[in-house]
Scaffold this motif. Structure first.
Motif, mmCIF file in Angstrom:
data_model
loop_
_atom_site.group_PDB
_atom_site.id
_atom_site.type_symbol
_atom_site.label_atom_id
_atom_site.label_comp_id
_atom_site.label_asym_id
_atom_site.label_seq_id
_atom_site.Cartn_x
_atom_site.Cartn_y
_atom_site.Cartn_z
ATOM 1 N N GLY A 4 0.809 -1.222 0.000
ATOM 2 C CA GLY A 4 0.000 0.000 0.000
ATOM 3 C C GLY A 4 0.832 1.258 0.000
ATOM 4 O O GLY A 4 0.568 2.202 -0.763
ATOM 5 N N LEU A 5 1.876 1.306 0.851
ATOM 6 C CA LEU A 5 2.736 2.486 0.914
ATOM 7 C C LEU A 5 3.537 2.661 -0.366
ATOM 8 O O LEU A 5 3.752 3.791 -0.835
ATOM 9 C CB LEU A 5 3.675 2.382 2.120
ATOM 10 C CG LEU A 5 3.018 2.563 3.495
ATOM 11 C CD1 LEU A 5 4.015 2.262 4.612
ATOM 12 C CD2 LEU A 5 2.468 3.982 3.644
ATOM 13 N N ALA A 6 3.995 1.549 -0.929
ATOM 14 C CA ALA A 6 4.734 1.622 -2.195
ATOM 15 C C ALA A 6 3.861 2.219 -3.289
ATOM 16 O O ALA A 6 4.285 3.084 -4.069
ATOM 17 C CB ALA A 6 5.227 0.234 -2.597
ATOM 18 N N ASN A 7 2.603 1.761 -3.346
ATOM 19 C CA ASN A 7 1.669 2.305 -4.328
ATOM 20 C C ASN A 7 1.373 3.777 -4.056
ATOM 21 O O ASN A 7 1.310 4.588 -4.977
ATOM 22 C CB ASN A 7 0.359 1.517 -4.289
ATOM 23 C CG ASN A 7 -0.746 2.202 -5.080
ATOM 24 O OD1 ASN A 7 -0.799 2.111 -6.288
ATOM 25 N ND2 ASN A 7 -1.643 2.894 -4.379
ATOM 26 N N LEU A 8 1.211 4.107 -2.772
ATOM 27 C CA LEU A 8 0.843 5.467 -2.389
ATOM 28 C C LEU A 8 1.863 6.484 -2.899
ATOM 29 O O LEU A 8 1.503 7.520 -3.462
ATOM 30 C CB LEU A 8 0.733 5.549 -0.868
ATOM 31 C CG LEU A 8 -0.045 6.726 -0.279
ATOM 32 C CD1 LEU A 8 -1.490 6.670 -0.725
ATOM 33 C CD2 LEU A 8 0.048 6.693 1.237
ATOM 34 N N LEU A 9 3.141 6.163 -2.715
ATOM 35 C CA LEU A 9 4.192 7.104 -3.103
ATOM 36 C C LEU A 9 4.538 7.010 -4.585
ATOM 37 O O LEU A 9 4.640 8.028 -5.273
ATOM 38 C CB LEU A 9 5.442 6.861 -2.248
ATOM 39 C CG LEU A 9 5.258 7.084 -0.748
ATOM 40 C CD1 LEU A 9 6.539 6.746 0.001
ATOM 41 C CD2 LEU A 9 4.840 8.526 -0.468
ATOM 42 N N ALA A 10 4.718 5.780 -5.068
ATOM 43 C CA ALA A 10 5.140 5.610 -6.462
ATOM 44 C C ALA A 10 4.045 6.018 -7.445
ATOM 45 O O ALA A 10 4.285 6.794 -8.378
ATOM 46 C CB ALA A 10 5.548 4.158 -6.703
ATOM 47 N N ASP A 11 2.837 5.509 -7.224
ATOM 48 C CA ASP A 11 1.746 5.818 -8.146
ATOM 49 C C ASP A 11 1.313 7.275 -8.005
ATOM 50 O O ASP A 11 0.952 7.925 -8.992
ATOM 51 C CB ASP A 11 0.559 4.887 -7.883
ATOM 52 C CG ASP A 11 -0.398 4.814 -9.069
ATOM 53 O OD1 ASP A 11 0.011 5.224 -10.162
ATOM 54 O OD2 ASP A 11 -1.535 4.357 -8.895
ATOM 55 N N GLY A 12 1.358 7.796 -6.763
ATOM 56 C CA GLY A 12 1.024 9.207 -6.559
ATOM 57 C C GLY A 12 1.978 10.117 -7.299
ATOM 58 O O GLY A 12 1.571 11.077 -7.974
ATOM 59 N N PHE A 13 3.280 9.808 -7.201
ATOM 60 C CA PHE A 13 4.282 10.611 -7.918
ATOM 61 C C PHE A 13 4.118 10.459 -9.426
ATOM 62 O O PHE A 13 4.228 11.431 -10.177
ATOM 63 C CB PHE A 13 5.687 10.180 -7.509
ATOM 64 C CG PHE A 13 6.782 10.931 -8.235
ATOM 65 C CD1 PHE A 13 7.153 12.198 -7.815
ATOM 66 C CD2 PHE A 13 7.392 10.386 -9.345
ATOM 67 C CE1 PHE A 13 8.141 12.908 -8.492
ATOM 68 C CE2 PHE A 13 8.386 11.086 -10.026
ATOM 69 C CZ PHE A 13 8.755 12.347 -9.594
ATOM 70 N N SER A 14 3.837 9.226 -9.865
ATOM 71 C CA SER A 14 3.656 8.985 -11.291
ATOM 72 C C SER A 14 2.488 9.789 -11.853
ATOM 73 O O SER A 14 2.588 10.399 -12.923
ATOM 74 C CB SER A 14 3.425 7.487 -11.535
ATOM 75 O OG SER A 14 3.147 7.235 -12.894
ATOM 76 N N MET A 15 1.378 9.801 -11.120
ATOM 77 C CA MET A 15 0.215 10.563 -11.568
ATOM 78 C C MET A 15 0.498 12.053 -11.599
ATOM 79 O O MET A 15 0.106 12.763 -12.532
ATOM 80 C CB MET A 15 -0.975 10.283 -10.654
ATOM 81 C CG MET A 15 -1.657 8.960 -10.891
ATOM 82 S SD MET A 15 -3.234 8.894 -10.016
ATOM 83 C CE MET A 15 -4.090 10.278 -10.753
ATOM 84 N N ALA A 16 1.190 12.534 -10.563
ATOM 85 C CA ALA A 16 1.520 13.959 -10.503
ATOM 86 C C ALA A 16 2.446 14.340 -11.659
ATOM 87 O O ALA A 16 2.260 15.383 -12.305
ATOM 88 C CB ALA A 16 2.175 14.288 -9.167
ATOM 89 N N ALA A 17 3.438 13.486 -11.924
ATOM 90 C CA ALA A 17 4.373 13.761 -13.021
ATOM 91 C C ALA A 17 3.664 13.751 -14.370
ATOM 92 O O ALA A 17 3.936 14.587 -15.245
ATOM 93 C CB ALA A 17 5.500 12.729 -13.009
ATOM 94 N N ALA A 18 2.751 12.796 -14.540
ATOM 95 C CA ALA A 18 2.000 12.725 -15.796
ATOM 96 C C ALA A 18 1.116 13.953 -15.977
ATOM 97 O O ALA A 18 1.003 14.507 -17.087
ATOM 98 C CB ALA A 18 1.151 11.454 -15.821
ATOM 99 N N ASN A 19 0.491 14.390 -14.886
ATOM 100 C CA ASN A 19 -0.350 15.584 -14.953
ATOM 101 C C ASN A 19 0.495 16.818 -15.270
ATOM 102 O O ASN A 19 0.090 17.681 -16.053
ATOM 103 C CB ASN A 19 -1.085 15.774 -13.630
ATOM 104 C CG ASN A 19 -2.261 16.725 -13.753
ATOM 105 O OD1 ASN A 19 -2.571 17.221 -14.822
ATOM 106 N ND2 ASN A 19 -2.920 16.991 -12.644
ATOM 107 N N TYR A 20 1.678 16.883 -14.648
ATOM 108 C CA TYR A 20 2.597 18.004 -14.905
ATOM 109 C C TYR A 20 2.989 18.026 -16.380
ATOM 110 O O TYR A 20 2.923 19.079 -17.042
ATOM 111 C CB TYR A 20 3.838 17.863 -14.028
ATOM 112 C CG TYR A 20 4.874 18.943 -14.248
ATOM 113 C CD1 TYR A 20 4.787 20.157 -13.567
ATOM 114 C CD2 TYR A 20 5.929 18.751 -15.132
ATOM 115 C CE1 TYR A 20 5.726 21.152 -13.763
ATOM 116 C CE2 TYR A 20 6.876 19.743 -15.334
ATOM 117 C CZ TYR A 20 6.772 20.939 -14.657
ATOM 118 O OH TYR A 20 7.702 21.921 -14.861
#
Length: 240
Positions: free
Chosen positions: A60-76
């Motif tokens: 869960g924590l791995a997904n929280l940070l990795a996927d959260g950063f990935s989504m933010a980077a994609a949105n950026y």
């Protein structure tokens, strides 16, 4: 029925002077829903596979940070691409107005003729719009490409997505973090509440009722989690 804002001359002047507000609501909603869905889906899948609380937390924590950063980077990156495309199209219009002003005036003329303006009224409107270069360019950007003059900040969009993802995505992990009994049930309730709150808040900017929007968002999120639980349960059965 009360009006949303004042129409007193001074109030109108203040509102227009401040300029239009750029909304990052979609970034918050997108990040919040995806954060809750993906983290809860991982938790549900892990529970379906009968994994330990420690493993659930790690995944869960791995997904929280990795996927959260990935989504933010994609949105950026996506927002920056929109910004670059706006600048490219604006450059084209500036060049055309400089090199072929009569052709661009004819475009303005035909745009407003299609809106119903004719004769002297149409020519006056064309003359007024093309008398100011900035207004001319902005009109072409809006009418020819459907692009507004106010551009969203790529950084703010990315940060909004990441913050919402982490906040909402953290909820399914809280029971496991504190080692609570019946963690799966508590997680399900917390996540369902998060979905409902996100949907209810979203309704403030739409014509949909708050409870209808909340229930719709909850149904979507819980359906995703249900799919993940079934997959985890099936895989656990195959492996076992």
């Amino acid at each position: 029925m009360p009006l949303e804002h004042s129409h007193a001359p001074d109030d109108i002047a203040d509102r227009l002077r401040d300029g239009p507000n750029i909304s990052y609501l979609r970034d918050w909603v997108y990040g919040g829903i995806d954060g809750a869905v993906t983290t809860f889906a991982i938790v549900a899948g892990s529970l379906g596979a009968n994994l330990s609380s420690t493993v659930v937390l790690i995944l869960g924590l791995a997904n929280l940070l990795a996927d959260g950063f990935s989504m933010a980077a994609a949105n950026y990156s996506g927002t920056k691409t929109e910004e670059a495309d706006y600048k490219r199209l604006r450059g084209i219009e500036e060049k055309h107005i400089h090199l072929e002003p009569e052709g661009e005036r004819e475009e303005i003329r035909q745009i407003y003729k299609a809106k119903g303006y004719v004769g002297e009224e149409l020519e006056t409107l064309v003359s007024i719009i093309t008398s100011r270069r900035q207004t001319w360019i902005e009109t072409m950007m809006q009418e020819e490409y459907g692009l507004g003059t106010v551009q969203r900040s790529a950084l703010k969009a990315a940060l909004s997505t990441f913050a919402a993802f982490v906040i909402c995505g953290s909820l399914p992990l809280i029971p496991f973090l504190f080692g609570l009994h019946a963690s799966g049930i508590i997680t399900t309730v917390l996540t369902a509440i998060a979905f409902f709150i996100i949907g209810s808040i979203k309704a403030r900017w739409s014509t949909q009722s708050w409870y209808s929007s909340g229930l719709e968002t909850t149904a979507i999120g819980m359906a995703a989690a249900g799919i993940a639980w079934i997959v985890g349960w099936l895989l656990h059965g195959l492996i076992a």
